[in-house]
Design a protein around this motif. Structure first.
Motif, PDB file in Angstrom:
ATOM      1  N   GLY A 171       0.810  -1.218   0.000  1.00 55.24           N
ATOM      2  CA  GLY A 171       0.000   0.000   0.000  1.00 55.24           C
ATOM      3  C   GLY A 171       0.839   1.262   0.000  1.00 55.24           C
ATOM      4  N   GLY A 206       1.988   1.759  -3.507  1.00 53.32           N
ATOM      5  CA  GLY A 206       0.979   1.833  -4.557  1.00 53.32           C
ATOM      6  C   GLY A 206       0.891   3.195  -5.220  1.00 53.32           C
ATOM      7  N   SER A 207       0.860   4.256  -4.395  1.00 47.56           N
ATOM      8  CA  SER A 207       0.745   5.604  -4.947  1.00 47.56           C
ATOM      9  C   SER A 207       1.972   5.947  -5.785  1.00 47.56           C
ATOM     10  N   CYS A 253       1.747   4.272  -9.204  1.00 45.27           N
ATOM     11  CA  CYS A 253       0.773   4.976 -10.057  1.00 45.27           C
ATOM     12  C   CYS A 253       1.380   6.236 -10.659  1.00 45.27           C
ATOM     13  N   VAL A 303      -3.617  11.393  -6.506  1.00 46.12           N
ATOM     14  CA  VAL A 303      -3.215  10.008  -6.233  1.00 46.12           C
ATOM     15  C   VAL A 303      -2.631   9.887  -4.830  1.00 46.12           C
ATOM     16  N   TYR A 304      -1.714  10.789  -4.482  1.00 41.41           N
ATOM     17  CA  TYR A 304      -1.101  10.721  -3.155  1.00 41.41           C
ATOM     18  C   TYR A 304      -2.120  11.021  -2.058  1.00 41.41           C
ATOM     19  N   LYS A 338      -4.189   7.630  -1.926  1.00 39.88           N
ATOM     20  CA  LYS A 338      -3.477   6.394  -1.596  1.00 39.88           C
ATOM     21  C   LYS A 338      -2.628   6.471  -0.330  1.00 39.88           C
ATOM     22  N   THR A 339      -2.259   7.685   0.111  1.00 44.59           N
ATOM     23  CA  THR A 339      -1.394   7.827   1.287  1.00 44.59           C
ATOM     24  C   THR A 339      -2.235   8.240   2.482  1.00 44.59           C
TER      25      THR A 339
END
Length: 313
Positions: free
Chosen positions: A239, A242-243, A246, A291-292, A295-296
């Motif tokens: 996880g 993941g960002s 991407c 995205v960050y 995903k974060t």
């Protein structure tokens, strides 16, 4: 020398997107919206990383560098592009053209180096977690930041010098929305072989080496992740990466397509190529903070807290 210097004093004319002139105003609407998203998103990211002590970690320092570079990349090109869309072809002086293409290419090479630094950060965090704070000390992080900034500067500065030594005695009309190295060099009435080979080989070889090192880092990361005994630990480790994966895909996929199409894609229409090149300078800078943010977990929680506090006021 007098003739050479006098040939570089005139203005260039940026036409926009050839073949789509009648749609410029309509194209400007999504471009303006996406540019606002990029500006606001990256500014919020920089603000949160600056004020929240819990985000004062190496990963978020590199993320703030990425956000600043994305702001430079989009702001270098998009405002002039919107002016062309709204008011028609625009003139730009030779110094302004050089400045624009320098920051455009500098941001591209620096973005690649930052992604490599972030890959190294994730490698140390997952493969050597107990040594993370001793390896990535503040002093080391500053050295990495200065090193990758200087590397990008050293690679792109010769491009500017190569262009200043070209005589421009033919048309000064650029069928594009911004100045970029090869597009400007092709207007010169002189041999541009050095420009073509340096502009293609040196930056691209640098970026390809970054991609190879990023791939090696993530191969080692995946090997380390799948050796973890706990399934929750594996999911958490994946996880956190993941960002980053991407963002890597969003950056390199359109960038390499645009570069290769410009160098080898003679069957690709100029309209499609320029439209794609414009999307490249605005879409990744807009999507990176999104995205960050999604995903974060640390950033997502801080963004929610920031906006919920403003609503309560």
């Amino acid at each position: 020398m007098h003739n050479l210097s006098s040939s570089n004093t005139g203005d260039f004319t940026l036409l926009g997107i050839p073949g789509l002139e009648q749609y410029h105003v309509w194209i400007s609407i999504p471009f303006c919206f996406v540019y606002l998203v990029a500006t606001v998103g990256n500014s919020i990211l920089l603000y949160l990383i600056a004020v929240e002590r819990s985000l004062h970690a190496p990963m978020f320092f590199f993320l703030s560098m990425l956000a600043m570079t994305d702001l430079i990349l989009s702001t270098t090109c998009v405002p002039k592009t919107l002016t062309i869309f709204w008011r028609g072809p625009q003139k730009i002086g030779f110094p302004g053209c050089l400045t624009q293409l320098f920051f455009l290419h500098y941001s591209f090479v620096l973005d690649s180096a930052i992604l490599l630094a972030m890959a190294f950060d994730r490698y140390v965090a997952i493969c050597s977690p107990l040594r993370y704070t001793t390896i990535l000390t503040p002093k080391t992080i500053i050295k990495i930041a200065v090193g990758i900034s200087f590397r990008s500067f050293s690679i792109i500065l010769p491009v500017v010098f190569l262009l200043t030594h070209l005589p421009f005695c033919r048309t000064r009309i650029i069928p594009h929305t911004y100045c970029e190295h090869i597009g400007v060099a092709r207007l010169a009435c002189a041999d541009i072989s050095i420009n073509i080979w340096y502009g293609f080989c040196v930056p691209i070889m640098t970026v390809i080496s970054d991609v190879i090192l990023i791939a090696v880092s993530y191969t080692l990361i995946l090997c380390a992740v799948f050796r973890l005994p706990s399934r929750d630990a594996r999911q958490k480790a994946l996880g956190t990466c993941g960002s980053h994966v991407c963002v890597i895909l969003m950056f390199y996929t359109p960038a390499f397509f645009s570069i290769l199409a410009h160098r080898f894609g003679r069957n690709i229409s100029l309209t499609f190529h320029i439209m794609f090149a414009n999307l490249y300078v605005v879409i990744p800078p807009a999507l990176n903070p999104v995205v960050y943010g999604v995903k974060t977990k640390q950033i997502r929680d801080k963004v929610i807290l920031l906006f919920s506090a403003k609503r309560s006021e």
